[in-house]
Design an enzyme around this catalytic site. Sequence first.
Site, short mmCIF file in Angstrom:
data_model
loop_
_atom_site.label_atom_id
_atom_site.label_comp_id
_atom_site.label_asym_id
_atom_site.label_seq_id
_atom_site.Cartn_x
_atom_site.Cartn_y
_atom_site.Cartn_z
N HIS A 44 0.84 -1.21 0.00
CA HIS A 44 0.00 0.00 0.00
C HIS A 44 0.87 1.26 0.00
O HIS A 44 0.42 2.33 0.38
CB HIS A 44 -0.93 0.04 1.23
N SER A 74 16.14 19.78 -15.41
CA SER A 74 15.05 20.76 -15.51
C SER A 74 15.61 22.06 -16.06
O SER A 74 16.70 22.49 -15.67
CB SER A 74 14.42 20.99 -14.13
#
Length: 578
Positions: free
Chosen positions: A251, A381
């Site tokens: 999870h 970036s």
Amino acid sequence: NCNHVKNISTSNGWSAKEKRLSCNTLFMIVLIFYCRFVLIASIVTSLFRQIGSYAHQDIDQSLTDSDYPFIEEHQQNPSSIMSNDLFIDFSSLTSAPTLSDQLQYDSPLVKRYATKEMSRVWSPAMKFSTWRKLWLALATAEKELGIDISDEQLEEMRDQLYNIDFDFAAQKEKEFRHDVMGHVHAFGEVAPAAMPIIHLGATSCYVGDNTDIIQIREALQLIKRKLVQTLDVLANFALKHRDLPTLGFTHYQPAQLTTVGKRATLWMQDLLIDLERVQYEIDNLPMRGVKGTTGTQASFLELFNGHHEKVKTLNKRVCELMGFEKAIAVSGQTYTRKIDYQVLSVLSGIAQSAYKMCGDIRLLANLKEVEEPFAKTQIGSSAMAYKRNPMRSERVCSLARYVISLPSAAANTHASQWFERTLDDSAIRRITLPEGFLAVDVILNLLHNISDGLHVWPNVIRQHAMAELPFMATEVILMECVKAGGDRQELHEAIRVHSMDAGAVVKGEGKPNDLLERIANDALFSAVHDKLDAMIDPILFVGRAPEQVDEFLSEVAKPVLAANAALLNIESVDGVNV
């Protein structure tokens, strides 16, 4: 309410005519009031619009005041703020000399990503030279079975297999509005002696469908090679990190420890299942064969004067000449489009495996535990110079998402085929089959590149494991203290309290997990105070993960890699460039 009126009228003894008049009168009164309301609303709306218009005029006039010089400049010279050059101007695009060869849309899948090898499989050169080979195979088999075809005709066809005039074929296709006949004439133009017997007895799908099957098989062979090579790299990675403990997740919440190598075997297992399905398709892919216009072989039965055995032999012989052991048992005009669905499902399976693997790597990169290769001059970036983005894994996921969607198109195409064939399968298959293979080929190139350069950060991995390990170690601590004579219930309650307090420190104050310090300072746990450090060694909490890696590699992966060892030495023509 007419019913109400009806009730009243009935009680007063009104006639039927009077009842109808009463209802009509009531209806007219309501209608008049409604019309008045609409009229008033319209007048009010119009007034507000007029007021708004005056307000805008006042604002526009105030903006021309000299207090706003840039407005005056814009009124005198509009280009100072917005130039006409910013508007779309197709005439300028077409007239600019540097843009003349950039005016046609190029699929980024082909131009930016696809490899030369897979592009070659689906190229016009491959497709139309295969058409000619199929015509040669058909003529050869027909001659062997007694049809009047000369050696000269076959030799002429053989000599001109790769001499394709695409401009001439396009001109003929435009004239006939039929691509196959365009290429029949292009072949006949360079092999005039053979022109009378080219495509003898065949239909368009003889060359079209059989070529598709041949291209699919060649593409699957390339996919198989790259799958094997990727698995080999991952096997080495799994072995190297077989016993490096790492935090497991369920999870996406911390769970029991596993190892970095064990996690890699999960990726490998998916890819091995995919390899098994690829091999199955290669081994069982049938050729369409020689079937005729609706699959009845009627034209060939006519050609051989009703000789059924010769027609069957022709079908088998053409398949042999093209390197296939079998043809599909029965067909309409085309081979069943369920084959396309099965093939694209295999490709989708590979894409699913790749997406899962690269999804894991992207999450691990966020944790700074494992990162994909990053070139020395690579920019993460354009704005944030410090960033190190998992762009290759992201590209895999992006392409995989496209491939995963393709089986639904193939399923709909197969389901919507009417009777022996409809042509609405043609256009979509020209896109889905090549692009499915082109995309998966790129995905596997990327997977190999990523796997070969995965950077593991053991100290970060250990730090994350140690942050959660104290909670996981409490059961072991409890058992050791009970063995030394402690009260299980008392110890359990103490651990519960210490764990809640330690968790509050981690979450509420942002401090490290101090559960072990609390246990070390509690006399109730004195039996383990001198061996706490040894008890929380992460390797003690990975279960059989290292052994599972060894067993998986030796019993499952290595036999497959050994059986395909020849593929490991073949270098790809091109790799990952962007």
